[in-house]
Design a protein around this motif. Structure first.
Motif, PDB file in Angstrom:
ATOM      1  N   HIS A   1       2.064  -7.341   6.822  1.00 44.80           N
ATOM      2  CA  HIS A   1       0.852  -6.542   6.661  1.00 44.80           C
ATOM      3  C   HIS A   1       0.423  -6.005   8.025  1.00 44.80           C
ATOM      4  CE1 HIS A   1       0.008  -7.624   2.466  1.00 44.80           C
ATOM      5  NE2 HIS A   1       0.486  -8.818   2.781  1.00 44.80           N
TER       6      HIS A   1
ATOM      7  N   ASN B   1       3.248  -3.600   4.110  1.00 42.43           N
ATOM      8  CA  ASN B   1       1.970  -3.074   3.632  1.00 42.43           C
ATOM      9  C   ASN B   1       1.123  -2.585   4.794  1.00 42.43           C
ATOM     10  OD1 ASN B   1       1.948  -4.059   0.600  1.00 42.43           O
ATOM     11  ND2 ASN B   1       2.690  -5.771   1.839  1.00 42.43           N
TER      12      ASN B   1
ATOM     13  N   HIS C   1      -2.714  -1.039   5.956  1.00 43.42           N
ATOM     14  CA  HIS C   1      -4.124  -0.985   5.580  1.00 43.42           C
ATOM     15  C   HIS C   1      -4.863  -0.277   6.704  1.00 43.42           C
ATOM     16  CE1 HIS C   1      -2.836  -4.154   2.783  1.00 43.42           C
ATOM     17  NE2 HIS C   1      -2.308  -4.735   3.842  1.00 43.42           N
TER      18      HIS C   1
ATOM     19  N   GLY D   1      -7.111   2.969  -2.040  1.00 44.39           N
ATOM     20  CA  GLY D   1      -6.878   1.557  -2.298  1.00 44.39           C
ATOM     21  C   GLY D   1      -6.463   0.766  -1.077  1.00 44.39           C
ATOM     22  N   ASN D   2      -6.046   1.439   0.000  1.00 44.99           N
ATOM     23  CA  ASN D   2      -5.637   0.686   1.189  1.00 44.99           C
ATOM     24  C   ASN D   2      -6.515   1.001   2.401  1.00 44.99           C
ATOM     25  OD1 ASN D   2      -4.575   3.261   1.667  1.00 44.99           O
ATOM     26  ND2 ASN D   2      -2.697   2.506   2.615  1.00 44.99           N
TER      27      ASN D   2
ATOM     28  N   TYR E   1     -11.365  -7.950   1.698  1.00 42.18           N
ATOM     29  CA  TYR E   1     -10.487  -6.865   1.233  1.00 42.18           C
ATOM     30  C   TYR E   1      -9.153  -7.429   0.744  1.00 42.18           C
ATOM     31  CZ  TYR E   1      -6.993  -3.155   1.981  1.00 42.18           C
ATOM     32  OH  TYR E   1      -5.925  -2.296   1.856  1.00 42.18           O
ATOM     33  N   MET E   2      -8.568  -8.329   1.536  1.00 43.45           N
ATOM     34  CA  MET E   2      -7.280  -8.926   1.162  1.00 43.45           C
ATOM     35  C   MET E   2      -7.430  -9.760  -0.118  1.00 43.45           C
ATOM     36  SD  MET E   2      -5.004  -7.933   3.371  1.00 43.45           S
ATOM     37  CE  MET E   2      -4.815  -7.313   5.053  1.00 43.45           C
TER      38      MET E   2
ATOM     39  N   GLU F   1      -9.546  -9.418  -2.555  1.00 46.48           N
ATOM     40  CA  GLU F   1      -9.716  -8.553  -3.730  1.00 46.48           C
ATOM     41  C   GLU F   1      -8.384  -7.997  -4.213  1.00 46.48           C
ATOM     42  OE1 GLU F   1     -12.467  -5.655  -2.354  1.00 46.48           O
ATOM     43  OE2 GLU F   1     -14.233  -6.966  -2.611  1.00 46.48           O
ATOM     44  N   ARG F   2      -7.391  -7.974  -3.332  1.00 48.43           N
ATOM     45  CA  ARG F   2      -6.072  -7.452  -3.693  1.00 48.43           C
ATOM     46  C   ARG F   2      -5.045  -8.542  -3.908  1.00 48.43           C
ATOM     47  NH1 ARG F   2      -9.314  -4.428  -1.507  1.00 48.43           N
ATOM     48  NH2 ARG F   2      -9.364  -2.153  -1.809  1.00 48.43           N
TER      49      ARG F   2
END
Length: 200
Positions: free
Chosen positions: A55, A129, A131, A155-156, A190-191, A193-194
């Motif tokens: 990430h 990923n 962000h 979304g990111n 944030y992380m 929630e995903r």
């Protein structure tokens, strides 16, 4: 543990706080941030980080932050300038005024949109990923209004702005320890929630 890298400028590096107080350190991440970076430099940080981490969180700088190098080792920001030894500030500001007529902040936002698109594509290609954090990027036009050229997958994007700064660091200019703790909490939320556990 899932590896996570952080890219950006002085806030990401942790200017104004102790190294262990910077939000990348609070999240046990790899810190690629370098003070004074513009978005082109942050883009290059992110390319490297994507090759080394699962990430990557990118905190963009002000869109109009560019650099003019009058002599090796000296630099003048075209936005948020500081006095530079050997360069009269009046002359530096005159240069800045002319430069900004040629290389506008709008152009810089368009350039950054290309970086965003490229990083999204690279993340997909590497099965990693990416962000994004707005950071200090100016948004006279909102993300919603600019989405036609910003290539934004909302979304990111991690929601932070200058209102997330609730204290100042030792230099009296950059965010302080409480602000970095808040940034870390925002990233963690944030992380979460995903469904991403960076501590697993």
């Amino acid at each position: 543990m899932t590896s996570i890298g952080f890219c950006g400028a002085s806030v990401t590096e942790g200017v104004g706080v102790q190294p262990h107080e910077a939000y990348p350190a609070l999240l046990t991440g790899n810190n690629y941030g370098i003070r004074g970076s513009n978005n082109a430099m942050i883009f290059h940080q992110a390319v490297q980080a994507l090759l080394e981490n699962k990430h990557v969180v990118v905190e963009w700088a002000s869109a109009g932050r560019n650099k003019f190098f009058p002599t090796p080792g000296d630099r003048v920001f075209t936005k948020g300038m500081r006095d530079v030894e050997g360069i009269p500030n009046r002359e530096a500001r005159a240069f800045s005024n002319v430069y900004q007529m040629l290389d506008t902040e709008y152009n810089q936002i368009v350039y950054t949109s290309t970086y965003i698109k490229t990083l999204n594509d690279l993340a997909h290609a590497t099965d990693n990923n990416i962000h994004f954090m707005m950071g200090r990027m100016r948004v006279d036009l909102s993300i919603e209004e600019n989405k036609q050229f910003m290539f934004i997958d909302k979304g990111n994007w991690i929601t932070t702005d200058r209102s997330s700064t609730i204290d100042l660091g030792d230099d009296g200019d950059h965010p302080g320890p409480k602000s970095h703790r808040l940034y870390a909490d925002i990233v963690l939320q944030y992380m979460k929630e995903r469904g991403i556990d960076i501590n697993e």
